[in-house]
Design a protein around this motif. Structure first.
Motif, PDB file in Angstrom:
ATOM      1  N   VAL A  57      -8.051 -36.235  50.920  1.00 36.66           N
ATOM      2  CA  VAL A  57      -7.881 -37.684  50.818  1.00 36.66           C
ATOM      3  C   VAL A  57      -8.613 -38.210  49.587  1.00 36.66           C
ATOM      4  CG1 VAL A  57      -7.459 -38.107  53.273  1.00 36.66           C
ATOM      5  CG2 VAL A  57      -9.797 -38.084  52.431  1.00 36.66           C
ATOM      6  N   CYS A  58      -8.108 -39.323  49.059  1.00 36.78           N
ATOM      7  CA  CYS A  58      -8.693 -39.965  47.883  1.00 36.78           C
ATOM      8  C   CYS A  58      -8.965 -41.427  48.192  1.00 36.78           C
ATOM      9  CB  CYS A  58      -7.747 -39.888  46.695  1.00 36.78           C
ATOM     10  SG  CYS A  58      -7.385 -38.204  46.188  1.00 36.78           S
ATOM     11  N   ALA A  59      -9.939 -41.981  47.499  1.00 33.39           N
ATOM     12  CA  ALA A  59     -10.301 -43.372  47.694  1.00 33.39           C
ATOM     13  C   ALA A  59     -10.844 -43.945  46.395  1.00 33.39           C
ATOM     14  CB  ALA A  59     -11.354 -43.495  48.794  1.00 33.39           C
ATOM     15  N   THR A  60     -10.841 -45.266  46.311  1.00 32.01           N
ATOM     16  CA  THR A  60     -11.510 -45.950  45.211  1.00 32.01           C
ATOM     17  C   THR A  60     -12.783 -46.582  45.762  1.00 32.01           C
ATOM     18  OG1 THR A  60     -10.267 -47.979  45.629  1.00 32.01           O
ATOM     19  CG2 THR A  60      -9.365 -46.450  43.995  1.00 32.01           C
ATOM     20  N   LEU A  61     -13.715 -46.884  44.875  1.00 31.01           N
ATOM     21  CA  LEU A  61     -14.916 -47.577  45.336  1.00 31.01           C
ATOM     22  C   LEU A  61     -15.249 -48.717  44.393  1.00 31.01           C
ATOM     23  CD1 LEU A  61     -17.761 -46.773  43.648  1.00 31.01           C
ATOM     24  CD2 LEU A  61     -17.318 -44.613  44.764  1.00 31.01           C
ATOM     25  N   LEU A  62     -15.845 -49.743  44.964  1.00 31.50           N
ATOM     26  CA  LEU A  62     -16.266 -50.917  44.206  1.00 31.50           C
ATOM     27  C   LEU A  62     -17.527 -51.439  44.854  1.00 31.50           C
ATOM     28  CD1 LEU A  62     -15.613 -52.887  41.901  1.00 31.50           C
ATOM     29  CD2 LEU A  62     -14.312 -54.235  43.566  1.00 31.50           C
ATOM     30  N   GLY A  63     -18.544 -51.703  44.046  1.00 33.73           N
ATOM     31  CA  GLY A  63     -19.794 -52.188  44.610  1.00 33.73           C
ATOM     32  C   GLY A  63     -20.755 -52.662  43.552  1.00 33.73           C
ATOM     33  N   LYS A  64     -22.056 -52.707  43.946  1.00 31.67           N
ATOM     34  CA  LYS A  64     -23.105 -53.217  43.077  1.00 31.67           C
ATOM     35  C   LYS A  64     -24.367 -52.386  43.219  1.00 31.67           C
ATOM     36  CE  LYS A  64     -22.333 -58.023  42.233  1.00 31.67           C
ATOM     37  NZ  LYS A  64     -22.968 -59.334  42.290  1.00 31.67           N
ATOM     38  N   ARG A  65     -25.190 -52.487  42.191  1.00 29.32           N
ATOM     39  CA  ARG A  65     -26.522 -51.882  42.216  1.00 29.32           C
ATOM     40  C   ARG A  65     -27.524 -52.938  41.796  1.00 29.32           C
ATOM     41  NH1 ARG A  65     -29.002 -47.664  37.830  1.00 29.32           N
ATOM     42  NH2 ARG A  65     -31.127 -47.732  38.604  1.00 29.32           N
ATOM     43  N   ALA A  66     -28.636 -53.008  42.519  1.00 36.01           N
ATOM     44  CA  ALA A  66     -29.752 -53.876  42.166  1.00 36.01           C
ATOM     45  C   ALA A  66     -31.025 -53.045  42.280  1.00 36.01           C
ATOM     46  CB  ALA A  66     -29.820 -55.088  43.089  1.00 36.01           C
ATOM     47  N   GLU A  67     -31.572 -52.631  41.116  1.00 36.65           N
ATOM     48  CA  GLU A  67     -32.732 -51.728  41.085  1.00 36.65           C
ATOM     49  C   GLU A  67     -32.407 -50.453  41.868  1.00 36.65           C
ATOM     50  OE1 GLU A  67     -35.637 -52.141  39.343  1.00 36.65           O
ATOM     51  OE2 GLU A  67     -34.756 -53.948  38.483  1.00 36.65           O
ATOM     52  N   ARG A  68     -33.076 -50.237  43.023  1.00 35.39           N
ATOM     53  CA  ARG A  68     -32.845 -49.022  43.806  1.00 35.39           C
ATOM     54  C   ARG A  68     -31.822 -49.214  44.927  1.00 35.39           C
ATOM     55  NH1 ARG A  68     -38.071 -46.788  46.026  1.00 35.39           N
ATOM     56  NH2 ARG A  68     -36.639 -45.175  46.683  1.00 35.39           N
ATOM     57  N   THR A  69     -31.353 -50.430  45.155  1.00 29.98           N
ATOM     58  CA  THR A  69     -30.378 -50.699  46.210  1.00 29.98           C
ATOM     59  C   THR A  69     -28.966 -50.490  45.673  1.00 29.98           C
ATOM     60  OG1 THR A  69     -31.854 -52.317  47.227  1.00 29.98           O
ATOM     61  CG2 THR A  69     -29.532 -52.424  47.840  1.00 29.98           C
ATOM     62  N   VAL A  70     -28.202 -49.635  46.364  1.00 28.04           N
ATOM     63  CA  VAL A  70     -26.837 -49.323  45.951  1.00 28.04           C
ATOM     64  C   VAL A  70     -25.911 -49.610  47.129  1.00 28.04           C
ATOM     65  CG1 VAL A  70     -25.271 -47.510  45.166  1.00 28.04           C
ATOM     66  CG2 VAL A  70     -27.657 -47.506  44.400  1.00 28.04           C
ATOM     67  N   GLY A  71     -24.876 -50.390  46.888  1.00 30.89           N
ATOM     68  CA  GLY A  71     -23.906 -50.673  47.941  1.00 30.89           C
ATOM     69  C   GLY A  71     -22.500 -50.681  47.375  1.00 30.89           C
ATOM     70  N   PHE A  72     -21.576 -50.096  48.127  1.00 33.39           N
ATOM     71  CA  PHE A  72     -20.189 -50.113  47.685  1.00 33.39           C
ATOM     72  C   PHE A  72     -19.262 -49.975  48.881  1.00 33.39           C
ATOM     73  CE2 PHE A  72     -21.672 -45.711  47.178  1.00 33.39           C
ATOM     74  CZ  PHE A  72     -20.708 -44.987  47.866  1.00 33.39           C
ATOM     75  N   THR A  73     -18.008 -50.365  48.663  1.00 36.91           N
ATOM     76  CA  THR A  73     -16.966 -50.197  49.671  1.00 36.91           C
ATOM     77  C   THR A  73     -15.983 -49.152  49.163  1.00 36.91           C
ATOM     78  OG1 THR A  73     -17.184 -52.476  50.411  1.00 36.91           O
ATOM     79  CG2 THR A  73     -15.128 -51.339  50.964  1.00 36.91           C
ATOM     80  N   LYS A  74     -15.750 -48.136  49.990  1.00 37.92           N
ATOM     81  CA  LYS A  74     -14.787 -47.074  49.682  1.00 37.92           C
ATOM     82  C   LYS A  74     -13.497 -47.422  50.416  1.00 37.92           C
ATOM     83  CE  LYS A  74     -15.183 -43.131  51.935  1.00 37.92           C
ATOM     84  NZ  LYS A  74     -15.685 -41.803  52.356  1.00 37.92           N
ATOM     85  N   THR A  75     -12.384 -47.487  49.679  1.00 34.71           N
ATOM     86  CA  THR A  75     -11.092 -47.820  50.273  1.00 34.71           C
ATOM     87  C   THR A  75     -10.121 -46.674  50.024  1.00 34.71           C
ATOM     88  OG1 THR A  75     -11.490 -50.166  49.877  1.00 34.71           O
ATOM     89  CG2 THR A  75      -9.215 -49.498  50.352  1.00 34.71           C
ATOM     90  N   TYR A  76      -9.640 -46.072  51.118  1.00 36.21           N
ATOM     91  CA  TYR A  76      -8.715 -44.946  51.010  1.00 36.21           C
ATOM     92  C   TYR A  76      -7.378 -45.425  50.470  1.00 36.21           C
ATOM     93  CZ  TYR A  76     -12.051 -42.114  53.569  1.00 36.21           C
ATOM     94  OH  TYR A  76     -13.176 -41.430  53.935  1.00 36.21           O
ATOM     95  N   ASP A  77      -6.652 -44.513  49.792  1.00 33.00           N
ATOM     96  CA  ASP A  77      -5.431 -44.877  49.077  1.00 33.00           C
ATOM     97  C   ASP A  77      -4.168 -44.926  49.935  1.00 33.00           C
ATOM     98  OD1 ASP A  77      -4.815 -42.208  49.517  1.00 33.00           O
ATOM     99  OD2 ASP A  77      -4.866 -41.647  47.399  1.00 33.00           O
ATOM    100  N   GLY A  78      -4.262 -44.663  51.227  1.00 31.44           N
ATOM    101  CA  GLY A  78      -3.103 -44.751  52.105  1.00 31.44           C
ATOM    102  C   GLY A  78      -2.417 -43.433  52.376  1.00 31.44           C
TER     103      GLY A  78
END
Length: 132
Positions: A57-78
């Motif tokens: 399976v494959c997915a895209t990710l989009l998120g943010k980083r602030a210093e040491r905090t990393v957050g993103f949403t992974k969305t599978y391609d269907g």
């Protein structure tokens, strides 16, 4: 006190996420691109479906980083019926080679770890050259 290495997260990361139940952990490869505070990229993994079959399976990710905090949403391609999103919240290690944290969906949650092997290799080479 250890200070965070100022490092861009762009690169190839190897990862592992675990489920809260009896399903086996899943390995993945993530390609991250950091631009300013934004993260984007892609994820490729071999995951187990509800019937126990293993799928690529494959997915895209989009998120943010602030210093040491990393957050993103992974969305599978269907592909293979996988079209949901997964939220990842983690903390970057002081040497910027690991991200560890939790992933969640409305039904599930678990832990994850991402390692950037190249970052450790570069740091080790720099230390060797510094001694020469």
């Amino acid at each position: 006190m250890t200070t965070l290495v100022k490092s861009n997260l762009t690169g190839i990361w190897q990862g592992l996420y675990s489920y809260p139940r009896r399903l086996k952990p899943v390995t993945f490869t993530a390609t991250l691109i950091e631009s300013g505070a934004w993260l984007s990229g892609s994820v490729h993994e071999t995951a187990q479906d509800q019937w126990g079959d293993w799928l690529e399976v494959c997915a895209t990710l989009l998120g943010k980083r602030a210093e040491r905090t990393v957050g993103f949403t992974k969305t599978y391609d269907g592909e293979n019926g996988w079209n949901h999103s997964v939220v990842y919240d983690g903390v970057l290690s002081n040497d910027a080679t690991e991200i560890e944290g939790r992933w969640s969906t409305p039904e599930w949650s678990g832990r994850f770890l991402m390692i950037r092997p190249e970052g450790r290799r570069v740091r080790a080479l720099n230390a060797i050259f510094a001694r020469v």
